[in-house]
Enzyme design. Structure first.
Site, PDB file in Angstrom:
ATOM      1  N   ASP A 150     -10.036  -5.183  -4.039  1.00 36.30           N
ATOM      2  CA  ASP A 150      -9.492  -4.160  -3.134  1.00 36.30           C
ATOM      3  C   ASP A 150     -10.415  -2.934  -3.128  1.00 36.30           C
ATOM      4  OD1 ASP A 150      -8.000  -2.153  -1.842  1.00 36.30           O
ATOM      5  OD2 ASP A 150      -6.102  -2.990  -2.532  1.00 36.30           O
ATOM      6  N   SER A 154       0.835  -1.200   0.000  1.00 35.62           N
ATOM      7  CA  SER A 154       0.000   0.000   0.000  1.00 35.62           C
ATOM      8  C   SER A 154       0.877   1.262   0.000  1.00 35.62           C
ATOM      9  CB  SER A 154      -0.969  -0.051   1.188  1.00 35.62           C
ATOM     10  OG  SER A 154      -1.991   0.914   1.058  1.00 35.62           O
ATOM     11  N   HIS A 175      -7.903  -5.503   0.392  1.00 36.79           N
ATOM     12  CA  HIS A 175      -6.673  -4.729   0.625  1.00 36.79           C
ATOM     13  C   HIS A 175      -5.841  -5.445   1.685  1.00 36.79           C
ATOM     14  CE1 HIS A 175      -4.239  -1.191   0.035  1.00 36.79           C
ATOM     15  NE2 HIS A 175      -4.214  -0.932   1.330  1.00 36.79           N
TER      16      HIS A 175
END
Length: 225
Positions: free
Chosen positions: A169, A119, A203
């Site tokens: 995600d 991320s 995610h």
């Protein structure tokens, strides 16, 4: 180390099972620490590789109503056209380059180091790798994007990239990954860019992704006989 990383604790480290001849430096996501990723790498470790998972400094994050949390740089918004914290991103990249330089001083050359992240950490790892003058063994960019993509000045075109993204995600949508991989292929040899997606993965990570990471590390950091 220099800059705002002075306030961050020492990295979580998974030492090599024998003499370390290579290293992985992996940067966690927003609001996290390096400990969880260190545990994950301990589960897929390669004997001659040292795994270093630094912790981001604590800072207010605009995206999260200015709440203070571990963050490599400020995030204003998660939209493709959002304003970006250019000075913060560049400062963070210099701190990661200093961490790489420290490993080089410890005897592991930069071409035996894989940089990676998840991320926000993945975004920083991509930016850092592309703007470095030293050659890296590779970059692992998980569930992320390329920061400052319109203005980044590429210094390192000879880099192997593994980019991974969950198809489900909700935070950093798959389209970010698709746009990023196309941009990366315009900067480096497209043959050196792998893009893997995982059905139903949100995610986060998944066992198949961890196996793909393990294979990439073993390919880019083979043992030295």
């Amino acid at each position: 180390m220099c800059g705002n990383n002075m306030s961050a604790p020492l990295p979580a480290i998974v030492p090599a099972a024998r003499k370390a001849t290579a290293a992985v430096i992996f940067l966690h996501g927003l609001g996290d620490t390096g400990h969880g990723w260190a545990e994950a790498f301990a589960g897929i470790r390669t004997p001659h590789v040292k795994y270093i998972c630094p912790h981001a400094p604590i800072m207010p994050v605009t995206l999260n109503m200015n709440m203070a949390m571990p963050s490599w740089f400020d995030i204003i918004s998660l939209s493709p056209e959002a304003e970006e914290d250019e000075s913060g991103i560049k400062r963070a990249a210099e701190n990661i380059k200093a961490l790489i330089d420290q490993e080089v001083k410890n005897g592991i050359p930069s071409h035996r180091i894989v940089l990676g992240g998840f991320s926000q950490g993945g975004a920083l790892s991509l930016y850092t790798a592309l703007t470095m003058h030293q050659k890296l063994a590779g970059v692992m960019a998980l569930s992320c994007w390329l920061p400052l993509r319109m203005s980044v000045i590429i210094s390192n075109k000879d880099v192997h990239i593994l980019q991974c993204h969950g198809e489900a995600d909700p935070l950093v949508p798959l389209v970010f990954g698709c746009l990023t991989v196309e941009k990366l292929k315009s900067f480096v040899d497209p043959a050196n860019v792998q893009f893997k997606t995982y059905p139903r993965m949100p995610h986060s990570s998944c066992p198949q992704e961890m196996m793909d990471i393990k294979q990439f590390i073993e390919k880019q950091l083979p043992p030295i006989n």
